[in-house]
Design a protein around this motif. Structure first.
Motif, mmCIF file in Angstrom:
data_model
loop_
_atom_site.group_PDB
_atom_site.id
_atom_site.type_symbol
_atom_site.label_atom_id
_atom_site.label_comp_id
_atom_site.label_asym_id
_atom_site.label_seq_id
_atom_site.Cartn_x
_atom_site.Cartn_y
_atom_site.Cartn_z
ATOM 1 N N VAL A 146 0.841 -1.193 0.000
ATOM 2 C CA VAL A 146 0.000 0.000 0.000
ATOM 3 C C VAL A 146 0.880 1.247 0.000
ATOM 4 O O VAL A 146 1.862 1.310 0.752
ATOM 5 C CB VAL A 146 -0.902 0.012 1.261
ATOM 6 C CG1 VAL A 146 -1.730 1.286 1.317
ATOM 7 C CG2 VAL A 146 -1.798 -1.228 1.298
ATOM 8 N N PHE A 147 0.524 2.204 -0.849
ATOM 9 C CA PHE A 147 1.196 3.501 -0.817
ATOM 10 C C PHE A 147 0.170 4.583 -0.496
ATOM 11 O O PHE A 147 -0.833 4.717 -1.200
ATOM 12 C CB PHE A 147 1.882 3.795 -2.156
ATOM 13 C CG PHE A 147 3.150 3.021 -2.360
ATOM 14 C CD1 PHE A 147 4.377 3.553 -1.986
ATOM 15 C CD2 PHE A 147 3.108 1.728 -2.887
ATOM 16 C CE1 PHE A 147 5.550 2.821 -2.144
ATOM 17 C CE2 PHE A 147 4.273 0.992 -3.043
ATOM 18 C CZ PHE A 147 5.496 1.530 -2.678
ATOM 19 N N LEU A 148 0.430 5.318 0.568
ATOM 20 C CA LEU A 148 -0.396 6.473 0.912
ATOM 21 C C LEU A 148 0.321 7.700 0.344
ATOM 22 O O LEU A 148 1.483 7.947 0.681
ATOM 23 C CB LEU A 148 -0.515 6.616 2.434
ATOM 24 C CG LEU A 148 -1.563 5.768 3.159
ATOM 25 C CD1 LEU A 148 -1.282 4.287 2.997
ATOM 26 C CD2 LEU A 148 -1.596 6.130 4.639
ATOM 27 N N CYS A 180 3.484 2.385 2.964
ATOM 28 C CA CYS A 180 4.485 3.456 2.898
ATOM 29 C C CYS A 180 3.787 4.799 2.689
ATOM 30 O O CYS A 180 2.915 4.918 1.827
ATOM 31 C CB CYS A 180 5.443 3.198 1.740
ATOM 32 S SG CYS A 180 6.652 4.520 1.496
ATOM 33 N N MET A 181 4.158 5.771 3.482
ATOM 34 C CA MET A 181 3.623 7.125 3.315
ATOM 35 C C MET A 181 4.577 7.931 2.443
ATOM 36 O O MET A 181 5.769 8.006 2.728
ATOM 37 C CB MET A 181 3.456 7.789 4.684
ATOM 38 C CG MET A 181 2.957 9.226 4.638
ATOM 39 S SD MET A 181 1.199 9.325 4.141
ATOM 40 C CE MET A 181 1.166 10.936 3.332
ATOM 41 N N ASP A 221 7.058 17.579 8.605
ATOM 42 C CA ASP A 221 6.284 17.796 9.836
ATOM 43 C C ASP A 221 4.823 17.354 9.731
ATOM 44 O O ASP A 221 4.142 17.284 10.750
ATOM 45 C CB ASP A 221 6.386 19.253 10.299
ATOM 46 C CG ASP A 221 5.862 20.219 9.249
ATOM 47 O OD1 ASP A 221 5.574 19.782 8.117
ATOM 48 O OD2 ASP A 221 5.731 21.420 9.553
ATOM 49 N N THR A 222 4.349 17.070 8.544
ATOM 50 C CA THR A 222 2.988 16.520 8.433
ATOM 51 C C THR A 222 3.046 15.109 7.849
ATOM 52 O O THR A 222 2.774 14.140 8.553
ATOM 53 C CB THR A 222 2.059 17.410 7.580
ATOM 54 O OG1 THR A 222 2.674 17.718 6.345
ATOM 55 C CG2 THR A 222 1.706 18.686 8.300
ATOM 56 N N ASP A 223 3.448 14.965 6.581
ATOM 57 C CA ASP A 223 3.380 13.671 5.897
ATOM 58 C C ASP A 223 4.286 12.612 6.535
ATOM 59 O O ASP A 223 3.837 11.520 6.875
ATOM 60 C CB ASP A 223 3.800 13.832 4.428
ATOM 61 C CG ASP A 223 2.964 14.878 3.710
ATOM 62 O OD1 ASP A 223 1.754 14.906 3.945
ATOM 63 O OD2 ASP A 223 3.536 15.659 2.935
ATOM 64 N N ILE A 224 5.565 12.934 6.626
ATOM 65 C CA ILE A 224 6.532 11.939 7.083
ATOM 66 C C ILE A 224 6.284 11.609 8.563
ATOM 67 O O ILE A 224 6.282 10.442 8.971
ATOM 68 C CB ILE A 224 7.986 12.435 6.840
ATOM 69 C CG1 ILE A 224 8.180 12.763 5.344
ATOM 70 C CG2 ILE A 224 8.991 11.402 7.311
ATOM 71 C CD1 ILE A 224 7.837 11.637 4.375
ATOM 72 N N ARG A 225 6.000 12.639 9.358
ATOM 73 C CA ARG A 225 5.674 12.418 10.769
ATOM 74 C C ARG A 225 4.414 11.555 10.898
ATOM 75 O O ARG A 225 4.326 10.678 11.764
ATOM 76 C CB ARG A 225 5.440 13.793 11.429
ATOM 77 C CG ARG A 225 5.465 13.733 12.932
ATOM 78 C CD ARG A 225 5.393 15.142 13.509
ATOM 79 N NE ARG A 225 4.576 15.136 14.704
ATOM 80 C CZ ARG A 225 3.885 16.150 15.164
ATOM 81 N NH1 ARG A 225 3.920 17.312 14.528
ATOM 82 N NH2 ARG A 225 3.175 16.049 16.256
#
Lengths: 314, 314
Positions: B34-36, B259-260, B266-270
């Motif tokens: 899955v990829f977000l 995987c995001m 500060d938003t997506d990776i966190r």
């Protein structure tokens, strides 16, 4: 009254409650030659004049006190403000008014002294800011320009990004209370800040007292720029001491013989205490409640307080 | 590459740079089912599609990867967003989109479950918020109501103070990105918050990437309410984990095999790291720069990064 040491004011007891105590009122007034007054929340709330205000002001004048009306309201110029006093039935000269827009104009023209042509001010605020900038011959844009009171269009994003909608001479972003915020105005302000413009605010009050309640203040309407840019403005209003220095420079008074009168502990009373004035008087007709300075764990504490300014008539 | 311990991700080395390294890309992709995807700053910036995006998305689909487009953009509903994908030449179903407005609507209808009639939502935002509230049958006011896109009048101060301009059924103030802010809208929102309304935000991004630069984001246009009320909203967008739980509840996937992909540390990776996903991929076409996660004193660090999402084609 509690006999506790007051760490903030340095006084050895809690604040003195003056309402209904004529001898204490007379003794308090006698200590000062100059009274600095906050206006909103002290003299009136919006267009509602509090009881006995003209009489109290006249009483202080009859005692030869010098009165200075210090306001963080940036939407009005000193001339506008003097007119409001007259409308309210309080005689007042323009010279007795010291507003945060005037304070900001003074700071820009006499302290910053930027060289033209890169000295234009982008204003997020009302005509009071514009009038005071004009009185100091400071070039400005934005403000009440009707061309900016419109929707943000898709091409505006591109024209801000490529700089074609920006004024290359802007060196300062100055925010005050803005009753006409728009996304376009915030986007322009943010772009100037990202280009390195200085960030000033007439004041950063979070709330505006009106009609007996609270509305968003200058600190609220300018908050999008603070959040979007990650920068904090230098505030030229209360409680910033740049304003006290400007007032002292203009009126030349002895701080120990001056008293600050206001309704907000975190702006007015703090302004007087940090400015080393001889006293501070809190009136309970505005934002702050007496529970905030009485009892334990108190922060900013005034020298004295009254329920309403009219109580000074005794 | 630096062989340092990564305290945030727990990985034993720094983030892997995938651009131009086909074997590493293939191995990375193989780790996930899955990829977000974040969208703005990853697939496009405003209306500008980045190179090779449709091809990259098609490539991942050809490998039977499940794709979920997770966006903090609150101005568009899932249906609006799916349309934008089609316009951009990227096939996408409405069901693959998970936006912060939908996340907020789900939270209100399924978690808060307020009893009518006191369950109305006062919206500070665009039609995307309204559409998603309507999709969950949540009553609302404010939002794009043209009656609120006007000047604040003197009588409005009185009518807000006396409550006659307020809707007694409002129990929630929900803020999203608002391209049409007005003093009246902020004053109404503040009044509801002072009356005890719950304070929610679709997201609190300080900036919005568009046209290759940054504009004020939802956190900026809602900042006046935060400043004026002294309250912080509960954010239903990234990086809040309420959104991750809602996504997982809807799509039922294994977090270790997800995987995001995003442009903001500060938003997506966190969001991906705190959600315990198997990996995070940072693309450098948006807000964050590689200097922010490489070298010393790093905060949020992705598992891997590419210059541009199209680099995944190898």
């Amino acid at each position: 009254m509690q006999a506790v040491t007051n760490l903030v004011t340095g006084a050895s007891s809690g604040p003195q409650y003056l309402t209904g105590d004529k001898p204490a009122i007379d003794a308090f007034i006698a200590k000062f030659d100059v009274f600095l007054f906050d206006c909103d929340g002290v003299l009136w709330s919006g267009d509602h004049l509090f009881p006995l205000i003209p009489e109290t002001i006249a009483h202080l004048r009859s005692l030869s006190k010098r009165l200075i009306f210090v306001t963080n309201n940036s939407t009005k110029s000193r001339a506008d403000y003097a007119k409001k006093f007259h409308t309210m039935g309080i005689p007042c000269s323009e010279e007795e008014v010291f507003g945060s827009s005037y304070s900001a104009a003074i700071y820009i023209s006499r302290i910053m002294r930027l060289e033209p042509p890169k000295n234009r001010v982008y204003v997020l605020g009302e005509s009071g800011v514009e009038q005071e900038l004009a009185s100091e011959s400071i070039p400005f844009c934005g403000g009440t320009d009707p061309l900016l009171r419109r929707e943000m269009l898709p091409e505006d994003f591109k024209r801000i990004a490529d700089g074609s909608l920006l004024d290359d001479d802007v060196a300062i972003v100055l925010t005050g209370l803005d009753y006409h915020p728009s996304y376009l105005k915030y986007a322009l302000g943010m772009a100037y800040l990202r280009r390195g413009a200085h960030f000033l605010a007439t004041n950063t009050d979070s709330t505006l007292p009106s009609a007996g309640t609270l509305f968003p203040g200058a600190g609220a309407t300018s908050a999008p720029l603070v959040t979007a840019s990650g920068k904090q403005p230098l505030a030229l209003g209360k409680p910033g001491q740049a304003m006290m220095e400007a007032i002292e420079g203009k009126f030349a008074f002895e701080r120990a013989r001056a008293c600050m009168v206001g309704d907000r502990l975190d702006t007015d009373i703090r302004f007087g205490i940090e400015g080393g004035l001889g006293g501070t008087l809190c009136v309970l007709t505005g934002v702050s409640r007496k529970e905030e300075f009485l009892g334990k764990g108190r922060g900013v504490v005034p020298s004295a307080y009254v329920d309403s300014l009219g109580d000074l008539l005794g």
